[in-house]
Design a protein around this motif. Structure first.
Motif, PDB file in Angstrom:
ATOM      1  N   ARG A   7       0.818  -1.200   0.000  1.00 38.94           N
ATOM      2  CA  ARG A   7       0.000   0.000   0.000  1.00 38.94           C
ATOM      3  C   ARG A   7       0.857   1.257   0.000  1.00 38.94           C
ATOM      4  N   SER A  10      -2.448   7.402   0.511  1.00 35.46           N
ATOM      5  CA  SER A  10      -3.842   7.500   0.078  1.00 35.46           C
ATOM      6  C   SER A  10      -4.057   8.756  -0.760  1.00 35.46           C
ATOM      7  N   TYR A 404      -6.305   4.101  -1.512  1.00 38.45           N
ATOM      8  CA  TYR A 404      -4.852   3.940  -1.608  1.00 38.45           C
ATOM      9  C   TYR A 404      -4.468   3.429  -2.988  1.00 38.45           C
TER      10      TYR A 404
END
Length: 408
Positions: A7, A10, A404
């Motif tokens: 990840r 965001s 994300y």
């Protein structure tokens, strides 16, 4: 071999509206932002039992200025409509309205106080500007020239009450033709309802007690009133008074009313009402009316009360077209029948339902959609991350969710 996502940071996503005609577009964005507050609050409450802190509520510049000048907001309420307000044995007051106001104060970080008197007294205080608002009130067109109305607190019905021996004979208003029927003088809505039945001899009374005595003594044959009469009959065990029937055509909303032109106060209170969850509303009803009570009001979806400028904008723009990429599943899904569904469609449907707007979503190749918006062939983008180079073409709404990016 499996692809494992890592990840990254965001990105927040916004509605993008064209920058030209900024004054009008700002009105559109204020509508969108009010809806996003409601939707994000509903999502928050669906996921957690935490209360919303006042810092999460965004006020406009005008609302902040109004609150700075009004550190205390006084709402008037009459005693004629229990259990909205009830006088306790020790002389204090409590009731449904106190619970609503406590939640609004908590959610918005403001200071609303309730001033109790007769309904006629608090109406006069509001007209003179000595208090800021009143409740409960039915939002009738007959007094639209006097008041601004909030979103509804709840909806309910009026009922027919009779002597116990007459309940089977009187089941609807038509059965009362030619008969004397009592209603509370403070209840303009009841008077308007009874006027539609010209053969009913309607008689106003100043309070519930005198009206109930008139019924039981035979001076009148029925009472038309909200659940307040039934609540008094239950709590005081009035012998001989019976609920006969609900009046289906009498369904009405209960609102806060403010002096005409009090736009900022109206929108502030509406933001507070939007932050009261259905579970909290039901808990208020259960506390004051019982879980299986015949008179329990109906909860209703909230509506956004638009300012005159916002209403004018929507009237001038009967259709608003926003674009998005058709491959961005699950945000936008192009179905086999040519229709579009997905997260963005649900957002837009909710905005349309709450404002009466007609926002349509078109889907295609993203670069083509952006160019169409820049050429003003459509009104904006349904979903976009903020990019500084887009500011020359677009204004951005508040963020309505974050996602994300991942490395696969």
């Amino acid at each position: 071999m499996k692809l494992m996502p890592n990840r990254l940071l965001s990105s927040k996503y916004f509605h993008c509206i064209l920058a030209p005609l900024r004054a009008l577009v700002s009105i559109h964005l204020s509508i969108i932002s009010s809806i996003l507050l409601a939707l994000s609050s509903a999502t928050l409450y669906a996921q957690t039992n935490e209360t919303t802190s006042p810092s999460t509520v965004e006020f406009t510049i005008e609302e902040r200025a109004w609150l700075a000048k009004h550190p205390k907001i006084v709402i008037g309420s009459g005693l004629e409509f229990p259990p909205n307000v009830i006088r306790t044995k020790d002389g204090d007051y409590e009731g449904m309205l106190f619970d609503y106001i406590a939640l609004i104060n908590q959610r918005l970080g403001i200071n609303i106080e309730l001033k109790v008197g007769s309904h006629g007294e608090v109406v006069q205080l509001l007209k003179k500007g000595q208090i800021d608002g009143l409740s409960p009130l039915q939002p009738l067109k007959e007094r639209q020239h006097l008041f601004n109305y909030s979103n509804p607190l709840y909806q309910t019905y009026r009922y027919i009450y009779t002597r116990a021996e007459d309940t089977q004979k009187i089941r609807r208003l038509d059965n009362l033709a030619g008969k004397p029927v009592g209603y509370l003088q403070a209840e303009l809505g009841a008077r308007v309802l009874l006027q539609k039945y010209g053969r009913i001899k309607s008689q106003p009374y100043l309070d519930i007690e005198s009206m109930t005595k008139a019924l039981l003594s035979g001076k009148i044959d029925a009472i038309v009133a909200p659940f307040t009469i039934g609540m008094q009959q239950q709590t005081q065990r009035i012998i001989g008074l019976q609920h006969a029937a609900e009046i289906p055509e009498s369904k009405f909303s209960v609102v806060f009313a403010f002096k005409k032109g009090a736009t900022e106060l109206t929108t502030i209170i509406n933001k507070g009402l939007l932050l009261i969850t259905p579970d909290e509303q039901q808990a208020i009803f259960n506390r004051w009316m019982g879980r299986n009570n015949l008179y329990t009001p109906l909860t209703i979806p909230q509506k956004i009360v638009l300012t005159k400028s916002e209403q004018a904008f929507l009237k001038a723009h009967p259709t608003i077209t926003l674009g998005s990429d058709g491959s961005w599943t699950p945000y936008v899904i192009k179905n086999s029948d040519g229709s579009i569904s997905g997260i963005e469609v649900d957002f837009i449907d909710q905005i349309n339902a709450l404002t009466g707007s007609n926002i349509q979503l078109v889907a295609g190749n993203w670069l083509d959609i952006v160019k169409q918006a820049e050429r003003r062939e459509i009104d904006g983008l349904a979903v976009s991350a903020y990019h500084k180079d887009r500011e020359q073409h677009f204004l951005f709404s508040d963020s309505h969710y974050s996602v994300y990016k991942y490395i696969f």
